[in-house]
Design a protein around this motif. Structure first.
Motif, PDB file in Angstrom:
ATOM      1  N   ALA A  15      18.103  14.727 -21.838  1.00  0.00           N
ATOM      2  CA  ALA A  15      19.280  14.912 -20.694  1.00  0.00           C
ATOM      3  C   ALA A  15      20.387  13.905 -21.372  1.00  0.00           C
ATOM      4  CB  ALA A  15      18.934  13.819 -19.770  1.00  0.00           C
ATOM      5  N   VAL A  16      20.321  12.980 -22.462  1.00  0.00           N
ATOM      6  CA  VAL A  16      21.456  12.395 -23.090  1.00  0.00           C
ATOM      7  C   VAL A  16      21.880  13.559 -23.879  1.00  0.00           C
ATOM      8  CG1 VAL A  16      22.096  10.727 -24.547  1.00  0.00           C
ATOM      9  CG2 VAL A  16      20.568  10.237 -22.831  1.00  0.00           C
ATOM     10  N   ARG A  17      21.154  14.205 -24.679  1.00  0.00           N
ATOM     11  CA  ARG A  17      21.706  15.389 -25.443  1.00  0.00           C
ATOM     12  C   ARG A  17      22.409  16.423 -24.753  1.00  0.00           C
ATOM     13  NH1 ARG A  17      18.121  18.127 -30.135  1.00  0.00           N
ATOM     14  NH2 ARG A  17      17.761  15.794 -30.642  1.00  0.00           N
ATOM     15  N   ASP A  18      22.019  16.774 -23.633  1.00  0.00           N
ATOM     16  CA  ASP A  18      22.745  17.916 -22.767  1.00  0.00           C
ATOM     17  C   ASP A  18      24.123  17.433 -22.522  1.00  0.00           C
ATOM     18  OD1 ASP A  18      20.504  19.405 -22.599  1.00  0.00           O
ATOM     19  OD2 ASP A  18      19.910  18.894 -20.943  1.00  0.00           O
ATOM     20  N   VAL A  19      24.190  16.116 -22.036  1.00  0.00           N
ATOM     21  CA  VAL A  19      25.465  15.559 -21.667  1.00  0.00           C
ATOM     22  C   VAL A  19      26.436  15.406 -22.651  1.00  0.00           C
ATOM     23  CG1 VAL A  19      26.560  13.300 -20.880  1.00  0.00           C
ATOM     24  CG2 VAL A  19      24.723  14.108 -19.560  1.00  0.00           C
ATOM     25  N   LEU A  20      26.011  15.062 -24.040  1.00  0.00           N
ATOM     26  CA  LEU A  20      26.695  14.918 -25.115  1.00  0.00           C
ATOM     27  C   LEU A  20      27.209  16.282 -25.907  1.00  0.00           C
ATOM     28  CD1 LEU A  20      24.610  12.150 -26.984  1.00  0.00           C
ATOM     29  CD2 LEU A  20      26.819  11.861 -26.113  1.00  0.00           C
ATOM     30  N   GLY A  21      26.363  17.437 -25.275  1.00  0.00           N
ATOM     31  CA  GLY A  21      26.881  18.593 -25.934  1.00  0.00           C
ATOM     32  C   GLY A  21      27.955  19.360 -24.991  1.00  0.00           C
ATOM     33  N   LYS A  22      28.215  18.724 -24.024  1.00  0.00           N
ATOM     34  CA  LYS A  22      29.710  19.000 -23.017  1.00  0.00           C
ATOM     35  C   LYS A  22      30.881  18.644 -23.670  1.00  0.00           C
ATOM     36  CE  LYS A  22      26.353  19.627 -18.946  1.00  0.00           C
ATOM     37  NZ  LYS A  22      26.058  19.302 -17.733  1.00  0.00           N
ATOM     38  N   HIS A  23      30.728  17.823 -24.351  1.00  0.00           N
ATOM     39  CA  HIS A  23      31.991  16.959 -24.959  1.00  0.00           C
ATOM     40  C   HIS A  23      32.246  17.185 -26.496  1.00  0.00           C
ATOM     41  CE1 HIS A  23      32.451  14.543 -21.330  1.00  0.00           C
ATOM     42  NE2 HIS A  23      31.118  14.730 -21.149  1.00  0.00           N
ATOM     43  N   SER A  24      33.259  17.190 -27.154  1.00  0.00           N
ATOM     44  CA  SER A  24      33.560  17.203 -28.406  1.00  0.00           C
ATOM     45  C   SER A  24      33.100  15.953 -29.085  1.00  0.00           C
ATOM     46  CB  SER A  24      35.179  17.562 -28.541  1.00  0.00           C
ATOM     47  OG  SER A  24      35.550  18.528 -27.911  1.00  0.00           O
ATOM     48  N   ALA A  25      32.774  16.199 -30.350  1.00  0.00           N
ATOM     49  CA  ALA A  25      32.259  15.201 -31.025  1.00  0.00           C
ATOM     50  C   ALA A  25      32.867  14.934 -32.537  1.00  0.00           C
ATOM     51  CB  ALA A  25      30.620  15.373 -31.456  1.00  0.00           C
ATOM     52  N   PRO A  26      33.103  13.796 -33.050  1.00  0.00           N
ATOM     53  CA  PRO A  26      33.812  13.706 -34.228  1.00  0.00           C
ATOM     54  C   PRO A  26      32.751  14.244 -35.373  1.00  0.00           C
ATOM     55  CG  PRO A  26      33.941  11.613 -33.272  1.00  0.00           C
ATOM     56  CD  PRO A  26      32.833  12.572 -32.442  1.00  0.00           C
ATOM     57  N   GLY A  27      33.259  15.053 -36.467  1.00  0.00           N
ATOM     58  CA  GLY A  27      32.628  15.427 -37.585  1.00  0.00           C
ATOM     59  C   GLY A  27      31.923  16.971 -37.164  1.00  0.00           C
ATOM     60  N   THR A  28      32.171  17.680 -36.221  1.00  0.00           N
ATOM     61  CA  THR A  28      31.943  18.762 -36.026  1.00  0.00           C
ATOM     62  C   THR A  28      32.379  19.833 -36.847  1.00  0.00           C
ATOM     63  OG1 THR A  28      31.191  18.372 -33.589  1.00  0.00           O
ATOM     64  CG2 THR A  28      31.483  20.662 -34.130  1.00  0.00           C
ATOM     65  N   PRO A  29      31.806  20.716 -37.553  1.00  0.00           N
ATOM     66  CA  PRO A  29      32.328  21.784 -38.310  1.00  0.00           C
ATOM     67  C   PRO A  29      33.447  22.623 -37.608  1.00  0.00           C
ATOM     68  CG  PRO A  29      29.778  21.483 -38.741  1.00  0.00           C
ATOM     69  CD  PRO A  29      30.233  20.779 -37.556  1.00  0.00           C
ATOM     70  N   GLY A  30      34.446  22.615 -38.451  1.00  0.00           N
ATOM     71  CA  GLY A  30      35.650  23.600 -37.873  1.00  0.00           C
ATOM     72  C   GLY A  30      36.610  23.092 -36.794  1.00  0.00           C
ATOM     73  N   GLN A  31      36.056  21.867 -36.209  1.00  0.00           N
ATOM     74  CA  GLN A  31      36.879  21.405 -35.227  1.00  0.00           C
ATOM     75  C   GLN A  31      37.515  20.049 -35.381  1.00  0.00           C
ATOM     76  OE1 GLN A  31      34.314  20.671 -31.830  1.00  0.00           O
ATOM     77  NE2 GLN A  31      33.628  22.543 -31.832  1.00  0.00           N
ATOM     78  N   LYS A  32      38.860  19.942 -34.920  1.00  0.00           N
ATOM     79  CA  LYS A  32      39.419  18.371 -35.224  1.00  0.00           C
ATOM     80  C   LYS A  32      38.829  17.437 -34.410  1.00  0.00           C
ATOM     81  CE  LYS A  32      44.116  20.674 -35.798  1.00  0.00           C
ATOM     82  NZ  LYS A  32      45.482  20.547 -35.239  1.00  0.00           N
TER      83      LYS A  32
END
Length: 343
Positions: A15-32
């Protein structure tokens, strides 16, 4: 003891992973890096995680929490570490069992350990609604020069200077220039020890998340990137790097979950008989998790070659966060001393 995660623990982590997956995260390749709000906190992410109840995991159900224990908390914080979730999550989760008004996550709570020397640094100060401070004061404890206590301080009353260039660009820092502090005493030396011990455990779980996700990213890149007509993961030097990353992450995860179960042990909670063993286990877990996160971040950058140093890959966010957390809730020398005293 059975250290295998239960279905409920896996469901909570999912459930925590699902919530986190809906938001941008630092360190994601190709994303600011996501735009941070005041004090470096993503308000939308904080709200969604609060609605999930992650801050009240160890608060009894009668107090509005989930009524679970450390064994469940470490699953939550491992997921936060996998996504480099940024904010005073650890301090707020520590404050909730002590002061149940914080269990719902409506308030953001910071933490400061002022028992060491200078500099005294505070994270996310501009985003905080309250601050818990562990400090040493001249006291009446027999045979002791001073004793520690826990203060609840209003952040708005503090005098502190912003640190211009923090190591972790996502975590704003302030250097405290005020002492003594004024606030409400909410805990004694035992409470202070418990907060530092539990903070070390949650930080170790977060570091395990960093170590694990970096292993997965390095392995995926090693399978996809080719050189001389072959995937670089087929070369022994790269293969061994990835294998070592996996071993470090799994060893640290086992130590963290073992320490969590020991802390949850009824004897440790009631009569304190097993508390020294649990405290030593937490220190060992923190040491292993710090090493796994920092070393795996370096190895992941190495596996990615020249790309590993770029902003596009974002691996430096993980390394900087791992560095910073390795000094939170006790540095390596302090945890090593605690372990040696318990032997």
């Amino acid at each position: 003891m059975d250290f295998r995660p239960t279905q409920d623990q896996l469901a909570l982590a999912g459930a925590v992973r699902d919530v986190l997956g809906k938001h941008s995260a630092p360190g994601t390749p190709g994303q600011k890096a996501p735009e941070a709000g005041i004090g470096g906190v993503d308000v939308a992410l904080w709200r969604d995680l609060a609605e999930l109840g992650i801050f009240g995991v160890r608060v009894p159900e009668a107090g509005g929490g989930l009524g679970l224990g450390h064994a469940e908390s470490v699953h939550v914080f491992e997921e936060l570490g996998r996504c480099l979730a940024t904010g005073p999550f650890t301090a707020t989760a520590l404050a909730a069992p002590l002061l149940p008004e914080y269990a719902g996550g409506r308030h953001r709570v910071g933490f400061g350990d002022l028992t060491g020397g200078e500099p005294q640094i505070l994270e996310h100060l501009d985003a905080l609604d309250a601050l818990l401070v562990v400090e040493t004061v001249e006291g009446e404890a027999p045979g002791a020069v001073g004793h520690t206590q826990v203060l609840r301080v209003e952040p708005i009353e503090l005098r502190a200077d912003a640190v211009p260039h923090p190591v972790d660009p996502c975590v704003p820092l302030h250097r405290l220039r005020q002492k003594p502090l004024r606030g409400e005493i909410v805990g004694d030396a035992g409470t202070a020890d418990a907060l530092l011990r539990e903070g070390a455990l949650l930080t170790a779980a977060y570091q395990v998340g960093i170590a694990a996700v970096l292993t997965e990213r390095a392995v995926a890149y090693a399978k996809q990137r080719t050189q001389f007509g072959r995937a670089i993961g087929s070369f022994q030097a790269v293969k061994h790097l990835c294998a070592d990353m996996f071993a470090r992450a799994e060893l640290a995860r086992a130590a963290v979950h073992s320490a969590a179960v020991l802390l949850d042990d009824e004897a440790a909670g009631h009569d304190g008989a097993d508390l020294p063993a649990a405290a030593a286990a937490v220190s060992a877990a923190k040491l292993l998790a710090d090493e796994a996160a920092v070393t795996n971040a370096r190895s992941a950058i190495q596996v990615h070659g020249g790309m590993g140093c770029t902003w596009e890959m974002g691996l430096h966010f993980h390394l900087k966060r791992a560095w910073a957390l390795s000094m939170a809730y006790g540095r390596a020398a302090e945890h090593t001393d605690l372990i040696s005293e318990s032997l």
